[in-house]
Design a protein around this motif. Structure first.
Motif, mmCIF file in Angstrom:
data_model
loop_
_atom_site.group_PDB
_atom_site.id
_atom_site.type_symbol
_atom_site.label_atom_id
_atom_site.label_comp_id
_atom_site.label_asym_id
_atom_site.label_seq_id
_atom_site.Cartn_x
_atom_site.Cartn_y
_atom_site.Cartn_z
ATOM 1 N N LYS A 54 65.294 -23.152 105.554
ATOM 2 C CA LYS A 54 63.957 -22.818 105.318
ATOM 3 C C LYS A 54 63.326 -23.682 106.596
ATOM 4 C CE LYS A 54 63.886 -22.138 100.339
ATOM 5 N NZ LYS A 54 63.436 -22.583 99.027
ATOM 6 N N PHE A 55 63.779 -25.104 106.466
ATOM 7 C CA PHE A 55 63.068 -25.822 107.431
ATOM 8 C C PHE A 55 63.400 -25.105 108.910
ATOM 9 C CE2 PHE A 55 63.536 -29.255 110.721
ATOM 10 C CZ PHE A 55 62.361 -29.797 110.557
ATOM 11 N N THR A 85 56.165 -23.015 114.036
ATOM 12 C CA THR A 85 55.459 -24.434 114.075
ATOM 13 C C THR A 85 55.160 -24.565 115.717
ATOM 14 O OG1 THR A 85 56.179 -25.140 111.947
ATOM 15 C CG2 THR A 85 55.231 -26.656 113.621
ATOM 16 N N THR A 130 54.057 -18.599 109.022
ATOM 17 C CA THR A 130 54.535 -17.237 109.577
ATOM 18 C C THR A 130 53.067 -16.255 109.176
ATOM 19 O OG1 THR A 130 56.645 -17.442 108.396
ATOM 20 C CG2 THR A 130 55.828 -15.120 108.893
ATOM 21 N N ILE A 133 57.679 -26.558 101.046
ATOM 22 C CA ILE A 133 57.951 -26.053 102.349
ATOM 23 C C ILE A 133 58.027 -24.372 102.044
ATOM 24 C CG2 ILE A 133 60.537 -25.779 101.416
ATOM 25 C CD1 ILE A 133 61.354 -26.500 104.606
ATOM 26 N N ASP A 134 57.995 -23.992 101.135
ATOM 27 C CA ASP A 134 58.115 -22.344 100.537
ATOM 28 C C ASP A 134 56.608 -21.960 101.058
ATOM 29 O OD1 ASP A 134 60.759 -21.251 99.285
ATOM 30 O OD2 ASP A 134 60.286 -23.076 98.158
ATOM 31 N N GLN A 174 63.680 -22.089 109.712
ATOM 32 C CA GLN A 174 62.658 -21.051 110.174
ATOM 33 C C GLN A 174 61.437 -21.546 109.952
ATOM 34 O OE1 GLN A 174 63.982 -17.819 110.182
ATOM 35 N NE2 GLN A 174 61.612 -17.372 110.858
ATOM 36 N N LEU A 175 60.846 -22.426 109.533
ATOM 37 C CA LEU A 175 59.614 -23.078 109.711
ATOM 38 C C LEU A 175 59.323 -23.452 110.864
ATOM 39 C CD1 LEU A 175 57.006 -24.173 108.391
ATOM 40 C CD2 LEU A 175 58.076 -26.268 107.706
ATOM 41 N N LEU A 208 55.860 -22.245 104.926
ATOM 42 C CA LEU A 208 56.759 -21.164 105.548
ATOM 43 C C LEU A 208 55.913 -20.020 105.562
ATOM 44 C CD1 LEU A 208 58.854 -19.983 107.287
ATOM 45 C CD2 LEU A 208 60.463 -20.022 105.387
ATOM 46 N N ASP A 209 55.421 -19.845 104.355
ATOM 47 C CA ASP A 209 54.525 -18.385 104.301
ATOM 48 C C ASP A 209 53.284 -18.577 104.979
ATOM 49 O OD1 ASP A 209 54.113 -15.904 102.912
ATOM 50 O OD2 ASP A 209 52.617 -16.896 101.888
#
Length: 277
Positions: free
Chosen positions: A141-142, A149, A114, A106-107, A144-145, A110-111
């Motif tokens: 984090k999810f 998306t 973004t 997930i990290d 924000q993802l 997200l990067d």
């Protein structure tokens, strides 16, 4: 290749895959497909990420299971590669992250997403939802993802949790929780279901799944994916017993029956769907 049982790995350990104290976030990539036509809207550049904790009996990519291995790439490296194919994407195409299970990393996701949105690249997440949890820091984090998306391809393996566990090794409560959250938070999605004789091809379960999907918002498309045996050779090469040995793909009549019970014709939003900028 030795396969590691990651199904029992603690979630907080998996959250750190690709995270280094200094420098860019690293993703572990299994393979790349530059011209994907079945991996979301339009033509898409597809990054198949390494790692999955599910052990689906019909998985055709067991070589993606191991976590923390694969080609190490940064988000910018993936996107620089993807942009070479931008001319093919049109109004709806872009990049898709598949797996394995994308949410294991997930990290990195997200990067990547973004930075993709900053480049005006449409993003699509292909997931079965297995890693989903409302525990922190993962849940933040999810969320924000999901903001970066455009659309998600969500595979519901089985609507019944006990049968889901037999089929994949885990129950589906957290997966359905993820789908409910997405439905309530304006997340566009395609729902996919793999039709497997003697596993998922039962009218009562298909009817239950069809009724469940009707309760969801923002479902742009529902797809029935017929089970196939194209991955059997990989099991033999890796020395793994294939769980569905002898089970043949569903007939055309059973696929049509599943499509009727899931009311696939009712979900037409994908025809006019466009990413929001």
């Amino acid at each position: 290749m030795k396969l590691i049982d990651n199904t029992k790995s603690p979630l907080n350990v998996l959250d750190q895959v690709g995270v280094k104290p200094e420098g860019p976030v690293i993703g572990y990539v299994h393979s790349i497909e530059s011209f994907g036509s079945v991996d979301g809207p339009g033509i898409r550049f597809v990054a198949f990420l390494q790692g999955c904790r599910m052990r689906c009996q019909y998985c055709h990519n067991p070589d993606t299971w191991n976590i923390g291995v694969g080609d190490e790439m940064t988000a910018d490296e993936v996107l620089d590669n993807a942009e070479r194919y931008r001319a093919f994407w049109g109004e709806t195409g872009g990049i898709t992250c598949s797996g394995g299970e994308s949410l294991v990393q997930i990290d990195f996701l997200l990067d990547l997403f973004t930075k993709a949105k900053a480049r005006h690249i449409s993003t699509c997440l292909d997931t079965s939802g297995g890693p989903f949890t409302r525990s922190e820091p993962w849940f933040s984090k999810f969320k924000q993802l999901m903001k970066v998306t455009d659309i998600s391809l969500v595979d519901i393996k089985h609507i019944n949790s006990a049968e889901h566990k037999k089929l994949t090794g885990i129950g589906n409560e957290n997966i359905l929780d993820m789908i409910q959250w997405m439905s309530h938070n304006d997340c566009d999605m395609w729902i996919r279901h793999v039709l497997v004789p003697q596993r998922t091809d039962y009218d009562n379960y298909l009817t239950e799944l069809g009724d469940y999907i009707k309760t969801l918002d923002h479902v742009q498309k529902v797809e029935v994916l017929p089970y196939h045996t194209l991955g059997v050779k990989k099991y033999h090469e890796l020395g793994i017993t294939y769980p569905l040995e002898g089970i043949e793909p569903p007939t055309a009549d059973r696929v049509k029956n599943a499509e009727q019970l899931l009311h696939t014709a009712d979900y037409t939003g994908w025809k006019t769907w466009r990413p929001q900028w």
